[in-house]
Design a protein around this motif. Structure first.
Motif, PDB file in Angstrom:
ATOM      1  N   LEU A   1       0.861  -1.185   0.000  1.00 48.39           N
ATOM      2  CA  LEU A   1       0.000   0.000   0.000  1.00 48.39           C
ATOM      3  C   LEU A   1       0.898   1.237   0.000  1.00 48.39           C
ATOM      4  O   LEU A   1       1.802   1.350   0.828  1.00 48.39           O
ATOM      5  CB  LEU A   1      -0.883  -0.005   1.254  1.00 48.39           C
ATOM      6  N   PHE A   2       0.645   2.118  -0.928  1.00 47.45           N
ATOM      7  CA  PHE A   2       1.438   3.345  -1.052  1.00 47.45           C
ATOM      8  C   PHE A   2       0.540   4.566  -0.956  1.00 47.45           C
ATOM      9  O   PHE A   2      -0.530   4.607  -1.572  1.00 47.45           O
ATOM     10  CB  PHE A   2       2.128   3.410  -2.430  1.00 47.45           C
ATOM     11  N   ASP A   3       1.006   5.568  -0.236  1.00 50.92           N
ATOM     12  CA  ASP A   3       0.418   6.906  -0.382  1.00 50.92           C
ATOM     13  C   ASP A   3       0.996   7.515  -1.650  1.00 50.92           C
ATOM     14  O   ASP A   3       2.171   7.278  -1.987  1.00 50.92           O
ATOM     15  CB  ASP A   3       0.833   7.802   0.805  1.00 50.92           C
ATOM     16  N   LEU A   4       0.200   8.305  -2.322  1.00 46.97           N
ATOM     17  CA  LEU A   4       0.668   8.985  -3.532  1.00 46.97           C
ATOM     18  C   LEU A   4       0.672  10.496  -3.317  1.00 46.97           C
ATOM     19  O   LEU A   4      -0.056  11.008  -2.446  1.00 46.97           O
ATOM     20  CB  LEU A   4      -0.256   8.661  -4.714  1.00 46.97           C
ATOM     21  N   THR A   5       1.449  11.161  -4.133  1.00 46.45           N
ATOM     22  CA  THR A   5       1.425  12.634  -4.166  1.00 46.45           C
ATOM     23  C   THR A   5      -0.021  13.113  -4.244  1.00 46.45           C
ATOM     24  O   THR A   5      -0.817  12.534  -4.979  1.00 46.45           O
ATOM     25  CB  THR A   5       2.129  13.124  -5.454  1.00 46.45           C
ATOM     26  N   GLN A   6      -0.328  14.185  -3.552  1.00 47.32           N
ATOM     27  CA  GLN A   6      -1.714  14.647  -3.579  1.00 47.32           C
ATOM     28  C   GLN A   6      -2.004  15.646  -4.687  1.00 47.32           C
ATOM     29  O   GLN A   6      -3.164  15.962  -4.942  1.00 47.32           O
ATOM     30  CB  GLN A   6      -2.081  15.252  -2.223  1.00 47.32           C
ATOM     31  N   GLN A   7      -0.958  16.155  -5.328  1.00 46.14           N
ATOM     32  CA  GLN A   7      -1.204  17.160  -6.364  1.00 46.14           C
ATOM     33  C   GLN A   7      -0.093  17.102  -7.413  1.00 46.14           C
ATOM     34  O   GLN A   7       0.956  17.706  -7.239  1.00 46.14           O
ATOM     35  CB  GLN A   7      -1.247  18.552  -5.712  1.00 46.14           C
TER      36      GLN A   7
END
Ligand code: FRU
Length: 476
Positions: free
Chosen positions: A466-472
């Motif tokens: 599970l990865f968080d991704l850039t928000q913008q």
């Protein structure tokens, strides 16, 4: 003349972080996808004055890496004699250090009947890839050929040998959908060569083939198109129109797409249409689509905007089937690894919680023991997208809490593993399964932070990330 004021976004609750949208207003098809002077360019059908479809402009964005995008000024505005009522879809080609756009001019006869229109083909050009000038001698093709109806649009242009070729989405006088071919030596003067592929049956192949694209992939010719009018079957062709492909061989002499085989859907979700491709400098074929469908309900319209494009995807061919995987560049969106672990699935769902609404959930499940029914879900309270894989039946079913109609796909062979790669971005979910053999593209509208879930009716093991991704990743 009355001046219009562009619409603005009044609520950002559903705005995507990493996908292309307009700054505000409506978008549909991607247009003019190309690589020019160190940048990828994507244009899109755009109406800046409302959140509904209206007189079409070409919105524009560029990127150095297919990941981070910069929105540029609107490239094409309708209203000149050659494109009085709209700059409809089209493509781009680079020639002599100049970027050329080929697009359809849309014209109503003025009797308030939206089906009473005619279409021509036009050109615009730019040397800096930012500012575009319409060709003074437009149109480059003034009218549809005699064997055509008024459906005559969406030029895709490429070079082969020392000639340029253009295909157009079309309907023949026999009322069947087809793709027609033109040739030119200078992009300005075009000779009609005739249809290269046509529907043989109205029910199974449709009355109008929109947005064609044609390219070589690993030694075969792929014709990508979006037919209107294919009749729904129990588990196939369930959208209003579908995007899909034929694989054969283009014989430039006849000219004809030989041995084209049957039409296959490219994506199995509710929200994928009018895709277009380009080549990367290192030779990969990248496809991008409109992440919506004409009949989709679009709750973001209440917020002053509508529509987005999919992530760019790599296209490959395995026999007569295409595969779509997220462009490898997209791993640059990852900001944090939250989970990287082996798991044992069971009947109780296991929960995986990303920090933001931009996240990637990826994994591989071992299917070598008893046939299982595996469920993969994204949930935010009552809002969810649920994907079920029934291994014994080789069938995938995708359900969305906001729609009563499911979508389906078959898994061919008896794979000993299920691989998945899910990309969440606020109100979109793109699902890639089994190395891109099956994809589902969805818009959905969570009211709170979603999480992923995994479960199986049989104990089975696997590995998940599970990865968080850039928000913008897109600027406006
Ligand atoms: C496909 C399409 C094209 C047309 C454009 C108009 O979605 O209908 O055929 O050029 O949209 O916006």
């Amino acid at each position: 003349m009355q001046t219009q004021t562009p619409i603005t976004v009044t609520n950002s609750r559903y705005r995507l972080g990493d996908h292309l949208m307009a700054k505000a207003g409506w978008i549909n098809d991607p247009n003019g996808f190309c690589y020019f002077k160190g940048y990828y360019h994507v244009f899109y059908q755009h109406y800046p004055y409302g959140a509904e479809w209206g007189p079409m402009h070409w919105g524009h964005a560029r990127s150095r890496d297919l990941v981070h995008w910069e929105t540029l000024p609107i490239a094409l505005t309708p209203g000149d004699p050659e494109d009085q009522d709209g700059c409809f879809s089209g493509s781009a080609i680079v020639k002599d250090d100049c970027l050329y756009l080929l697009y359809t001019g849309h014209h109503y006869y003025g009797d308030n009947d939206p089906d009473h229109f005619w279409q021509n083909q036009n050109m615009a050009y730019s040397t800096d890839g930012v500012h575009f000038t319409k060709y003074a001698q437009n149109p480059v093709i003034a009218q549809a050929p005699a064997d055509n109806t008024q459906h005559f649009r969406d030029p895709k242009v490429w070079q082969h040998g020392d000639a340029y070729y253009m295909i157009l989405g079309s309907q023949g006088q026999d009322q069947l959908g087809r793709v027609i071919l033109y040739r030119s030596s200078d992009l300005k003067h075009w000779t009609y060569l005739g249809p290269i592929a046509q529907a043989t049956n109205l029910q199974t192949e449709g009355y109008m083939w929109e947005c064609p694209d044609l390219f070589e992939l690993d030694g075969q010719t792929v014709l990508l198109t979006s037919p209107q009018g294919i009749q729904a079957e129990a588990k196939r062709f369930l959208n209003l129109n579908q995007t899909g492909y034929f694989i054969g061989e283009l014989d430039y002499q006849q000219p004809q797409l030989v041995d084209r085989g049957a039409f296959s859907e490219l994506d199995h979700g509710h929200d994928f249409y009018a895709s277009q491709t380009t080549l990367t400098p290192d030779g990969r074929r990248i496809v991008i689509g409109w992440m919506a469908m004409w009949e989709s309900v679009m709750p973001e319209q209440a917020d002053g905007w509508a529509g987005a494009l999919t992530f760019p995807r790599e296209l490959t061919r395995v026999g007569k089937q295409l595969r779509m995987k997220p462009a490898r560049e997209l791993t640059a969106l990852r900001t944090q690894t939250l989970t990287d672990t082996t798991v044992t699935l069971e009947a109780t769902p296991q929960r995986f919680q990303p920090t933001h609404r931009q996240a990637e959930f990826k994994g591989q499940l071992d299917l070598t023991t008893t046939p299982a029914v595996v469920t993969l879900a994204v949930r935010a309270g009552a809002v969810n997208v649920t994907l079920t894989y029934d291994q014994a039946r080789g069938e995938l079913t995708l359900r969305r809490s906001d729609r009563s109609d499911a979508r389906y796909a078959q898994v061919s062979g008896q794979p000993t593993a299920l691989t998945f790669d899910l990309w969440l971005d606020t109100s979109s979910l793109e699902v890639f399964l089994n190395d891109g053999a099956v994809t589902f593209t969805e818009r959905f509208y969570p009211q709170s932070q979603p999480h992923f879930e995994l479960q199986s009716d049989q104990a089975l093991s696997g590995h998940v990330q599970l990865f968080d991704l850039t928000q913008q990743a897109v600027t406006y």
